[in-house]
Design a protein around this motif. Sequence first.
Motif, short mmCIF file in Angstrom:
data_model
loop_
_atom_site.label_atom_id
_atom_site.label_comp_id
_atom_site.label_asym_id
_atom_site.label_seq_id
_atom_site.Cartn_x
_atom_site.Cartn_y
_atom_site.Cartn_z
N LYS A 1 2.94 -5.49 10.41
CA LYS A 1 4.19 -4.76 10.21
C LYS A 1 4.44 -4.49 8.73
CE LYS A 1 5.03 -5.18 14.61
NZ LYS A 1 4.82 -4.06 15.53
N ARG A 2 5.14 -3.38 8.48
CA ARG A 2 5.50 -3.02 7.12
C ARG A 2 7.01 -2.78 7.04
NH1 ARG A 2 1.52 1.28 4.43
NH2 ARG A 2 2.68 0.49 2.66
N THR A 3 7.59 -3.15 5.93
CA THR A 3 9.02 -2.95 5.73
C THR A 3 9.24 -1.64 4.99
OG1 THR A 3 9.46 -5.31 5.64
CG2 THR A 3 11.11 -3.86 4.68
N PRO A 4 9.96 -0.68 5.57
CA PRO A 4 10.24 0.57 4.86
C PRO A 4 11.11 0.31 3.63
CG PRO A 4 10.77 0.74 7.21
CD PRO A 4 10.57 -0.70 6.90
N PRO A 5 11.04 1.18 2.62
CA PRO A 5 11.97 1.05 1.51
C PRO A 5 13.40 1.22 2.01
CG PRO A 5 10.79 3.14 1.41
CD PRO A 5 10.13 2.33 2.48
N VAL A 6 14.36 0.73 1.24
CA VAL A 6 15.77 0.73 1.68
C VAL A 6 16.24 2.12 2.06
CG1 VAL A 6 18.14 0.31 0.96
CG2 VAL A 6 16.37 -1.36 0.41
N TRP A 7 15.96 3.12 1.24
CA TRP A 7 16.46 4.46 1.52
C TRP A 7 15.93 5.00 2.85
CZ3 TRP A 7 13.38 8.74 2.21
CH2 TRP A 7 12.06 8.65 1.78
N PHE A 8 14.67 4.65 3.17
CA PHE A 8 14.09 5.13 4.43
C PHE A 8 14.59 4.30 5.61
CE2 PHE A 8 10.59 6.08 7.44
CZ PHE A 8 10.65 7.47 7.38
N SER A 9 14.84 3.01 5.38
CA SER A 9 15.43 2.17 6.42
C SER A 9 16.81 2.71 6.81
CB SER A 9 15.56 0.72 5.93
OG SER A 9 14.30 0.14 5.71
N ARG A 10 17.55 3.22 5.86
CA ARG A 10 18.87 3.79 6.15
C ARG A 10 18.74 5.02 7.05
NH1 ARG A 10 23.23 2.90 2.73
NH2 ARG A 10 23.63 5.14 2.61
N ILE A 11 17.72 5.83 6.82
CA ILE A 11 17.49 7.01 7.66
C ILE A 11 17.15 6.57 9.09
CG2 ILE A 11 15.90 8.93 8.08
CD1 ILE A 11 15.75 9.30 5.04
N ILE A 12 16.30 5.55 9.21
CA ILE A 12 15.92 5.06 10.54
C ILE A 12 17.13 4.45 11.24
CG2 ILE A 12 14.53 3.36 11.78
CD1 ILE A 12 12.38 3.69 9.62
N LYS B 1 0.83 -1.20 0.00
CA LYS B 1 0.00 0.00 0.00
C LYS B 1 0.87 1.25 0.00
CE LYS B 1 -3.85 2.23 2.38
NZ LYS B 1 -4.78 2.17 3.52
N LYS B 2 0.53 2.18 -0.85
CA LYS B 2 1.36 3.36 -1.05
C LYS B 2 1.46 4.19 0.22
CE LYS B 2 1.92 7.32 -4.19
NZ LYS B 2 3.30 6.94 -4.57
N VAL B 3 2.68 4.62 0.54
CA VAL B 3 2.92 5.50 1.69
C VAL B 3 3.10 6.91 1.17
CG1 VAL B 3 4.46 6.04 3.61
CG2 VAL B 3 3.99 3.65 3.01
N ARG B 4 2.42 7.87 1.75
CA ARG B 4 2.48 9.26 1.30
C ARG B 4 3.15 10.13 2.36
NH1 ARG B 4 -0.76 9.47 -3.17
NH2 ARG B 4 -2.31 7.79 -3.36
N GLY B 5 3.51 11.33 1.96
CA GLY B 5 4.03 12.33 2.90
C GLY B 5 5.42 12.00 3.41
N TRP B 6 6.36 11.71 2.50
CA TRP B 6 7.69 11.27 2.93
C TRP B 6 8.45 12.36 3.69
CZ3 TRP B 6 8.77 6.48 3.49
CH2 TRP B 6 8.20 5.52 2.66
N LYS B 7 8.29 13.63 3.30
CA LYS B 7 8.99 14.71 4.01
C LYS B 7 8.54 14.75 5.46
CE LYS B 7 9.93 17.74 0.07
NZ LYS B 7 9.72 19.09 -0.52
#
Length: 211
Positions: free
Chosen positions: A56-67, A9-15
């Motif tokens: 649970k949902r797995t964040p995309p790789v780029w966002f996992s790196r931020i976390i 399911k699409k995640v919005r509001g990345w900023k």
Amino acid sequence: MANPFVNKKKVRGWKRRIREVDMWKNNYLHLDIEELNRTQRKYLKIWLDPWNRLVKRTPPVWFSRIILQALLDVYNAWYKKLKATGEPFYLKIWLYSPNFVHSQVVCAVGDALNYYDDTFDKGTVRKEFPTKFSNLPNIESLEWELCLDSITYWDSELKENIAEGYETISSYNNIVQRSYASGQMKLSYGNDTYYKIKVGDVWLGSLNATK
């Protein structure tokens, strides 16, 4: 079997979500030593929506790196405070793969110093640290130990579930056959048999406390 940690399911509001990571991190950078001495243990899990919902949902790789960078920042802040006390402590990052959203910073002191020593079984297959995280700033300064992310099933519970119709004999046999470890353990209600099923890896990262 479908991976329950993947949700398309699409995640919005990345900023906004990036700002939420910063706020979450900043809320936990300060380690209250007096409180820790009372509770003996403290941990920081990924309490971020929508990743930590019931499904649970797995964040995309780029966002996992931020976390993960946020977890590293918290780890380093806690390490400095604990090191300054001059007392022994347990402090590690638990980095789960592929179940990234279970990752956390874990700390223990005092009577709970060895509380987490037997939490994970050691990995038996040599693997390289996940390349998607390998170039994060300061990540190589930590020593990373590969362990197993596993689920423990108890024989008495499985058979009770069969009797109540929540489990089938076929699924019970499947758990027994897939288990990488099994044995008996004495519990409060008597002896029971356990079966451990591997569901992934967990990397334990820590700085050498003598540095």
